[in-house]
Design an enzyme around this catalytic site. Structure first.
Site: not given
Ligand code: BG6
Length: 498
Positions: A14, A16, A215, A239
């Site tokens: 996914d 990739t 999200e 993050h």
């Molecule tokens: C990823 C997580 O690292 O970051 C995901 O594995 C998450 O679960 C994603 O949805 C969120 O990233 P972004 O850039 O879409 O905010």
């Protein structure tokens, strides 16, 4: 690396198709891949080179923004792709891999190998050892590893040990794509390229800080992975804590990889260790339940019907140093929330004395600064202004800067930025081994507490809501509410709160 071969483990997966190939295509389109380069995909699914190229061409048409698509360019890009079906877990395949690389690197420098681990985390420890056994850890090779790097402190220490037995630290790129976001880097520019904010950026003027990365999607097709991760490993340990570091760090005297990463580590090492009370009362974990036409987490594919994996977490943290002592940092992340938003909200202290009273339904309020990373990227300062007319009614208004004013919204292609940095040999925006360890050192007690107390509360929240009410209660202890942005926030919306 001018001429190089990139070897992607997990090439039929996914990540990739969604992120890596679109990122490489965008570097190709922007002429960032100037020398000759080859991408060799590795996975268990069987493709010929030709089949793999047409598969990726199809996926690019789905995952590259319509305005950035150019069929001729995409076809020319995929002509650099090759594929080798093999199981990366088994050492036998690696001699075949070496032979294939000898053949493919005739055009490129055979020592310039860039490995990308886009596999399930269970393979992170195995692949480097097999690379070493096959003599593929050449002196100029580099390896990019996805997060989560380790499941806990012990496994992270073990992984670091494995990696350092195969590569030098400067060859290891632990990727956290949040740091590749233009808007995350802009937190540094905002703080350290302006003289007027930094003098206020401390416990004397800041009351508390909120960091949100939520999200409006569920776990999509990633049930298997998510069951072993949960929000803490997937979002918080990497993050969110990176965003805490960007907000809280000291300015490095010179901006370079070592100095920047030293300051990040100092923040992690200053996080106030969690006490029993913190573990009980200052961490709220939740899991989304079915609501309307949205499934509950336990109904998702690959998820156990009695799963206790958290899809939401809110925490109160402290930083024990001169700048931040006593200032709480509230962080939260969740799936299936009302909207997708990532932002840092800095709440300043109230004026020492309130000269103006509430009037016309408005009360003077403390200043607040919102650094929004996505969507509607920009910065907003909330300030009190007098409403024109008789009396002294003070209303809070916004002063805002939006990225659109710089001529466009940042492309948000964090992966392109980070892969490019790795090709250039710049590790600044990647996580160093000591940072991974310091971060796990802080979060490990949470995992242990949940393990030792299987009945520790896990609150349900209906999909599409702002999470368990208990997290509101945690904020209320500080006399505050979470800043919940507008429900259906889009790139063109104005800043708003519910
Ligand atoms: C990823 C997580 O690292 O970051 C995901 O594995 C998450 O679960 C994603 O949805 C969120 O990233 P972004 O850039 O879409 O905010």
């Amino acid at each position: 690396m001018d001429k190089f071969a990139m070897i992607i483990f997990g090439a039929s997966g996914d990540l990739t198709k969604r992120k890596l190939m679109p990122a490489l295509y965008s570097l190709y389109r922007d002429k960032r891949l100037t020398g000759s380069f080859t991408v060799l995909g590795i996975g268990r699914t069987v493709y010929s080179d030709e089949d793999y190229r047409s598969y990726i061409l199809g996926e690019l048409q789905q995952f590259v923004k319509a305005e950035e698509q150019n069929l001729e360019l995409m076809s020319s890009f995929v002509s650099h792709l090759y594929y080798l079906p093999m199981d990366p877990a088994k050492v036998e395949g690696y001699s075949q891999l070496r032979e294939r690389l000898v053949e493919l690197t005739k055009e490129v420098d055979p020592d310039n190998l860039l490995f990308y681990l886009a596999t399930p985390p269970s393979l992170y420890g195995v692949v480097p050892l097999h690379l070493k056994a096959a003599g593929l850890n050449t002196p100029h090779s580099r390896i990019i590893v996805e997060k989560p790097f380790g499941y806990d402190l012990e496994s992270a220490l073990e992984l670091n040990k494995i990696y350092s037995s195969v590569f030098d630290e400067h060859q290891i790129y632990r990727i956290d794509h949040f740091l590749g976001k233009e808007t995350a880097q802009n937190v540094l520019a905002f703080r350290f390229a302006n003289g007027i904010f930094e003098p206020l950026w401390n416990r004397n003027y800041i009351d508390y800080v909120e960091i949100t990365a939520v999200e409006n999607l569920g776990i999509e097709q990633r049930g298997g992975f998510y069951e072993t991760a949960g929000a803490l490993r997937d979002m918080v340990q990497n993050h969110l804590i990176q965003l805490v570091a960007l907000t809280a760090m000291e300015p490095p005297a010179v901006f370079n990889a070592d100095n920047f990463r030293n300051e990040v580590v100092k923040v992690y090492e200053s996080l106030t260790p969690l006490t029993e009370t913190d573990l009980n009362e200052h961490i709220v974990r939740g899991q989304y339940t079915a609501s309307g036409n949205k499934k509950g987490y336990r109904e998702e594919k690959g998820v156990a019907p009695d799963s206790r994996t958290e899809t939401y977490i809110a925490m109160k943290l402290g930083i024990s140093n001169w700048r931040w002592s006593g200032v709480p940092f509230y962080i939260r992340t969740g799936k299936q929330m009302p909207t997708k938003v990532t932002e840092i909200v800095v709440h300043f202290r109230e004026t020492p004395h309130q000269m103006f009273r509430c009037s016309g339904g408005n009360c003077p309020r403390a200043n607040k600064l919102i650094l929004r990373l996505q969507p509607n990227e920009g910065i907003v300062l909330k300030i009190g202004m007098k409403v024109p007319g008789a009396g002294f009614e003070v209303r809070q208004v916004t002063m805002d800067f939006s990225y659109a004013q710089l001529g466009g919204v940042p492309s948000g292609d964090a992966y392109a930025r980070l892969i490019d940095d790795c090709i250039q040999g710049d590790p600044t925006l990647f996580t160093r081994s000591d940072a991974v360890e310091a971060s796990w050192n802080f979060f490990d007690p949470v995992l242990r507490y949940w393990k030792d107390n299987p009945d520790a509360p896990l609150y349900g929240y209906p999909a599409g809501t702002w999470g368990p009410l208990e997290s509101e209660a945690m904020m209320h202890e500080h006399g505050a509410d979470w800043t919940n942005p507008c429900k259906n926030l889009t790139n063109t919306d104005q800043y708003c709160e519910l």
